[in-house]
Each structure stands twice: as structure tokens, then as C-alpha cells.
Design a protein around this motif. Structure first.
Motif, PDB file in Angstrom:
ATOM      1  N   THR A 131       0.855  -1.180   0.000  1.00  8.13           N
ATOM      2  CA  THR A 131       0.000   0.000   0.000  1.00  8.13           C
ATOM      3  C   THR A 131       0.890   1.228   0.000  1.00  8.13           C
ATOM      4  OG1 THR A 131      -1.718  -1.163   1.227  1.00  8.13           O
ATOM      5  CG2 THR A 131      -1.817   1.230   1.249  1.00  8.13           C
TER       6      THR A 131
ATOM      7  N   LYS B  64       2.078   4.835   0.792  1.00  5.55           N
ATOM      8  CA  LYS B  64       1.812   5.726   1.911  1.00  5.55           C
ATOM      9  C   LYS B  64       1.446   7.136   1.457  1.00  5.55           C
ATOM     10  CE  LYS B  64       6.663   6.788   3.023  1.00  5.55           C
ATOM     11  NZ  LYS B  64       7.666   6.653   4.090  1.00  5.55           N
TER      12      LYS B  64
ATOM     13  N   LYS C 186      -2.270   5.890  -0.967  1.00  2.00           N
ATOM     14  CA  LYS C 186      -3.051   4.838  -0.287  1.00  2.00           C
ATOM     15  C   LYS C 186      -3.579   3.748  -1.216  1.00  2.00           C
ATOM     16  CE  LYS C 186      -2.669   7.291   3.477  1.00  2.00           C
ATOM     17  NZ  LYS C 186      -1.388   7.910   3.415  1.00  2.00           N
ATOM     18  N   LYS C 187      -3.071   3.659  -2.449  1.00  2.00           N
ATOM     19  CA  LYS C 187      -3.498   2.621  -3.383  1.00  2.00           C
ATOM     20  C   LYS C 187      -2.594   1.404  -3.275  1.00  2.00           C
ATOM     21  CE  LYS C 187      -5.722   5.641  -6.649  1.00  2.00           C
ATOM     22  NZ  LYS C 187      -5.813   6.117  -8.003  1.00  2.00           N
TER      23      LYS C 187
ATOM     24  N   TYR D 282       4.971   1.677   2.923  1.00  2.00           N
ATOM     25  CA  TYR D 282       5.176   2.001   4.336  1.00  2.00           C
ATOM     26  C   TYR D 282       6.439   1.346   4.851  1.00  2.00           C
ATOM     27  CZ  TYR D 282       0.568   4.117   4.785  1.00  2.00           C
ATOM     28  OH  TYR D 282      -0.528   4.937   4.652  1.00  2.00           O
TER      29      TYR D 282
END
Length: 90
Positions: free
Chosen positions: A15, A17, A20-21, A87
Motif C-alpha cells: 500500500t 503511503k 493509499k493505493k 510504508y
């Protein structure tokens, strides 16, 4: 089998950061992630000639916009594209 295992590890979904996809390593290109590199702010803009849509309870001196591009909608598409950032990336 080691080669297949490594290939499957590369295709793990991450994902981003910033946007957010979800993405995979193989689908991550220099234009995959669209984001705003700055914050959505509420303050007077330096450009006094520009009209800003104000809400009834907003102070008369404040405008809400992205500091990077001036977009007034908090849901506006990002003004910058780049690679996705996980992330897990430092």
C-alpha cells in the motif's frame, strides 16, 4: 523452485503511503502514484487576484487550498506523479 519463490515475493501487494493505493513491484512506474507534495492549508493565499470559494463560517481572510498547486478541493487529484512508496520503505 527458488526462482518462482523470489518471483512471488516480488509480486506482493503493498500500500502506497502517499496515495493509499495497492500496487505490486512490477506495476510500479514513475507515473503510478499521483499525490500532493504539500499540505491542504487554510490561510490567506499570496495570489490576491485568485478567487476562492469560501464557506459561510470561514474567516474572511482564509482560503483553503493545497499549498503545492492551489487546488481548492481536498479530494482533488494529486498534482505530482512518481513511484509508489511503501510504508516499509525508509
Amino acid at each position: 523452485m527458488d526462482g518462482k519463490k523470489k518471483e512471488m515475493e516480488k509480486e506482493t501487494e503493498n500500500t502506497c503511503k502517499r496515495c493509499k493505493k495497492s500496487y505490486t513491484t512490477s506495476s510500479n512506474t514513475s507515473s503510478s502514484c499521483r499525490f500532493h507534495p504539500s499540505f491542504f492549508v487554510c490561510r490567506r493565499h499570496d495570489d490576491q487576484k485568485r478567487y476562492y470559494e469560501m464557506k459561510p463560517d470561514d474567516p474572511p481572510y482564509a482560503a483553503k487550498f493545497y499549498d503545492c498547486c492551489g487546488a481548492e478541493d481536498p479530494e482533488a487529484f494529486g498534482c505530482t506523479t512518481s513511484f509508489h512508496v511503501s510504508y516499509d520503505d525508509d
